[in-house]
Design a protein around this motif. Structure first.
Motif, PDB file in Angstrom:
ATOM      1  N   THR A  19       0.835  -1.200   0.000  1.00 30.30           N
ATOM      2  CA  THR A  19       0.000   0.000   0.000  1.00 30.30           C
ATOM      3  C   THR A  19       0.871   1.250   0.000  1.00 30.30           C
ATOM      4  N   ASP A  48      -7.409  -3.097  -2.839  1.00 30.39           N
ATOM      5  CA  ASP A  48      -6.729  -3.853  -1.793  1.00 30.39           C
ATOM      6  C   ASP A  48      -7.426  -5.196  -1.593  1.00 30.39           C
ATOM      7  N   ARG A  77       4.442  -3.450   9.513  1.00 26.56           N
ATOM      8  CA  ARG A  77       3.285  -2.883  10.183  1.00 26.56           C
ATOM      9  C   ARG A  77       3.183  -3.437  11.599  1.00 26.56           C
TER      10      ARG A  77
HETATM   11 MG   LIG Z   1      -2.071  -2.986   2.476  1.00 28.00          MG
END
Ligand SMILES: [Mg+2]
Ligand SMILES: Nc1ncnc2c1ncn2[C@@H]1O[C@H](COP(=O)(O)OP(=O)(O)O)[C@@H](O)[C@H]1O
Lengths: 377, 355
Positions: free
Chosen positions: A77, A141, A230
């Motif tokens: 992303t 996504d 993340r």
């Molecule tokens: Mg993503």
């Protein structure tokens, strides 16, 4: 990279075209994953191939349709968002449409949205007079969550809108995307991030945010995040918030936020499985494990590592145990059968490792012949 | 009205929690920090998850969260079916057990969170938080469908709604939900911790209780503090605090052991019928299916010859798995019992053959 960190912190516009258009008042409460998202594709670490192609695209002011695949938290992303930012400058928010494939039920909704979006006119100049491509980007996504029928429908939409719109599909498993779609995209695989890159990034964040953590503990955090940036950043922020300003993050903090099972528990369990232990002992152990509330799925992950690493287990037996492990872990994820499944796994592993193969074969044959008829008496 | 000890001595603040005190302090820091995440609180039953959650809420909103009312809400499914579900709420939070709605859990979860998120805080006082909290219990019972819905909802309404999810096991919770919450593990208290707590309560109640009895109680409850306190109060009420007294075992546990004895005693149609009655009764009195399975298997396995244990467990795991796939729990439990009887009987016959 240093530049983006500073900018991220102060939220200042900089001279580079990657000026952030994000509202500035909320920066204090912005989650760090958002705050420290790469602002330019150059800031994306590791994913060389994708980055260099995108750099070319930015220079040429055009894009192919893209397909990024790879595990979570590897920058998919972030990469496309950064590219969009560099292509469109301040306009980038208007020029992208982020859709979550699993978000809206049914392809119909998605198609409508895409249609409306691609009919908006896109100018080839920005507010500041600079040129920018007369294009829009649809970011889809979780594309692998779409049904094949939905994917097929998407393919037609993609063809219809080629003049003005580019598509960027993001997913974890490329094998779940139908061939007609993959063949229309330039594909890039996003690898799990190398631990040293994650470590470096976290160290920078620690500096900016005044987080106190020893290097060896930070290393554990990085290792347990398994190349998912993340996860690593979120874990760091959670630890920091739990600790408050001025105290050091402990190993326990890291273990808790990443739900790590201490290795002594898994070691003891694996030992129980390997020798002909008493069933009572195994039951007691699983009971204790449940009392501690350690996540059983993590136990299976560890067991799998042990299994792979054990040199004195014959490959054929290994594969048998591996199969049982897969079954138990899968069944555990489908309901609340942790106890039964783990006990079943333990007892079978024991049997596989202690009973001769021939005898187990005979037994299996017997069992196959056996039909469920109760001899009434 | 006299409260039960379990309720009377339930800590109301993070700072008065008796064990996992480090965690309690860290939760306090988290609340102070202002940027409150979604939480996933997990641990065995009786370990104090609920108490901890109430303390967190109080830390967040003050004593207002203690003014609880219970209310039934009705949710309409897309097929126009009305589902009624019980909630407990204050001005600041609402608690539901979505699995009460069975297969309609998805609709209930989405509808409720949407409503909460859209309703603005009514009573505006100072230091008001911008969000309300939705407490969902037994999230490990949520269907996968509901979990996926939850995941989207929790992002969409994260501005004015925080979730506190409560579960016994993390296994059935999809990674996407786990990764969006801060996990809070609440292990069962140790035997020493339980002992300390019940002796403290007894002191406050002016009850002289021998240390050996305290220890005996603490050891007997398998980490379930609630049960330890209940037993302790029961001993007091019976006016029998002898150190060597018998401690009551939960009725349902005794009952399941009896059931196992019936199963191994004779494998016949009549006995299957008896066992069926037992299982119905257990389910009707609210014993969760996984507990019935666990206790029954444990009792049965201990009665089995070592040779057939692997196969018995293989079957147990298969039938339990099917049970979670379907909706009628009893069917799969019965099927397992029949299967077990067959295996057991065959084994007995094999043994006799050798003579
Ligand atoms: Mg993503
Ligand atoms: N290759 C990378 N370089 C720099 N940061 C990254 C990289 N991969 C992930 N991150 C960080 O991790 C977070 C999540 O990344 P994201 O791009 O959303 O991952 P995904 O691959 O799941 O789309 C972002 O905040 C970003 O800061």
């Amino acid at each position: 990279m240093q530049a983006f960190l500073k900018m991220g912190k102060l939220g200042e516009p900089s001279a580079s075209p990657s000026t952030s258009g994000a509202p500035k008042k909320k920066t204090k409460n912005l989650p760090w994953v958002e705050k420290y998202r790469p602002k330019t594709v150059e800031d994306v670490v590791e994913q060389r191939e994708a980055v260099s192609v995108l750099q070319q695209c930015i220079l040429g002011a055009d894009l192919p349709n893209l397909l990024f695949y790879g595990p979570p938290g590897t920058g998919k992303t972030s990469t496309i968002l950064a590219a969009a930012r560099q292509l469109f400058g301040d306009l980038y928010k208007e020029r992208i449409l982020e859709l979550n494939a699993s978000d809206e039920r049914g392809i119909q909704v998605i198609r409508e949205k895409i249609k409306t979006f691609s009919q908006l006119t896109a100018n080839s100049s920005r507010a500041d007079g600079k040129l920018c491509p007369a294009l829009k980007i649809v970011i889809l996504d979780e594309a692998d969550a779409m049904t094949h029928a939905a994917q097929a429908a998407l393919r037609r939409t993609m063809e219809k809108e080629t003049k003005t719109t580019r598509f960027c599909l993001l997913c974890n498993y490329v094998s779940r995307i139908i061939e007609p779609l993959t063949s229309r995209c330039t594909k890039f695989r996003f690898k799990p991030l190398n631990q040293s890159f994650v470590l470096e990034r976290l160290q920078e964040i620690c500096q900016v945010e005044d987080v106190l953590i020893n290097d060896d503990i930070l290393n554990v955090l990085v290792k347990e995040s398994g190349g998912d940036m993340r996860r690593a950043i979120t874990a760091l922020q959670s630890c920091a918030n739990l600790k408050g300003k001025g105290s050091h993050i402990t190993l326990e903090n890291v273990y808790e936020v990443l739900t790590v099972v201490p290795s002594k528990w898994v070691n003891s369990f694996w030992d129980l499985c390997k020798k002909p232990s008493d069933i009572k002992e195994i039951i007691q152990f699983i009971d204790d494990l449940e009392q501690q509330a350690y996540p059983i799925q993590k136990v299976y992950e560890h067991l799998n590592d042990f299994l792979m690493d054990s040199e004195n287990i014959d490959d054929r037996l290994k594969s048998e145990i591996g199969e049982k492990l897969a079954e138990s872990s899968f069944r555990s994820s489908c309901g609340r059968g942790d106890f039964t499944n783990l006990l079943d796994f333990a007892v079978h592993t024991q049997e596989i490792l202690t009973e001769p193969l021939e005898r187990r074969r005979m037994q299996a044959l017997e069992n196959a012949k056996f039909t469920t008829i109760l001899g009434l008496s | 009205m006299s409260l039960l000890w379990v309720d009377k001595y339930r800590p109301k603040d993070l700072s008065t929690l008796d064990y996992h005190t480090q965690q309690a302090q860290e939760l306090k820091n988290l609340v102070e920090h202002g940027d409150f995440p979604h939480l996933l609180v997990y641990g065995p039953s009786g370990a104090g998850k609920k108490t901890r959650i109430m303390c967190i809420l109080k830390e967040l909103f003050g004593t207002g969260v203690e003014r609880l009312k219970s209310e039934n809400i009705t949710v309409t499914t897309p097929s126009n079916k009305k589902v009624e579900i019980m909630t407990i709420n204050s001005n600041y939070h609402i608690e539901i057990n979505p699995s009460d709605a069975g297969i309609y859990d998805r609709v209930v979860v989405m509808d409720l969170i949407k409503k909460i998120a859209q309703s603005q805080q009514i009573a505006i006082t100072n230091n008001q938080r911008e969000f309300k909290v939705v407490v969902l219990t037994e999230v490990d019972n949520l269907t996968k469908d509901a979990q996926h819905a939850l995941r989207r909802t929790m992002e969409k309404y994260s501005r004015n709604c925080r979730l506190i999810l409560c579960a016994t096991s993390l296994s059935p919770i999809i990674p996407a939900i786990q990764s969006r919450c801060l996990p809070i593990r609440v292990p069962a208290p140790t035997i020493e911790e339980i002992s300390t707590i019940i002796s403290k309560i007894c002191k406050k109640e002016d009850t002289a209780i021998p240390a050996t009895l305290i220890e005996k109680i603490s050891k007997s409850v398998n980490g379930n503090l609630r049960r330890a306190i209940l037993i302790c109060e029961a001993c007091k009420v019976e006016n029998n605090l002898q150190p060597n007294r018998e401690l009551p075992e939960p009725d349902w546990k005794v009952f399941i052991k009896q059931t196992a004895t019936i199963i191994t005693h004779r494998q016949s149609i009549e006995n299957i019928m008896v066992v069926r009655e037992h299982l119905y009764e257990l389910l009707a009195s609210g014993i969760p299916p996984e507990i019935i399975f666990k206790e029954l298997i444990t009792a049965l396995v201990l009665k089995c010859d070592k040779q057939i244990i692997p196969q018995v467990l293989q079957e147990a795991s298969t039938y339990e798995y099917r049970m979670w796939q379907g909706n009628k729990h009893i069917v799969h439990m019965e099927a397992f019992v029949v299967k077990f009887m067959c295996l057991y009987q065959r084994h007995l016959k094999d043994l006799l053959k050798d003579f």
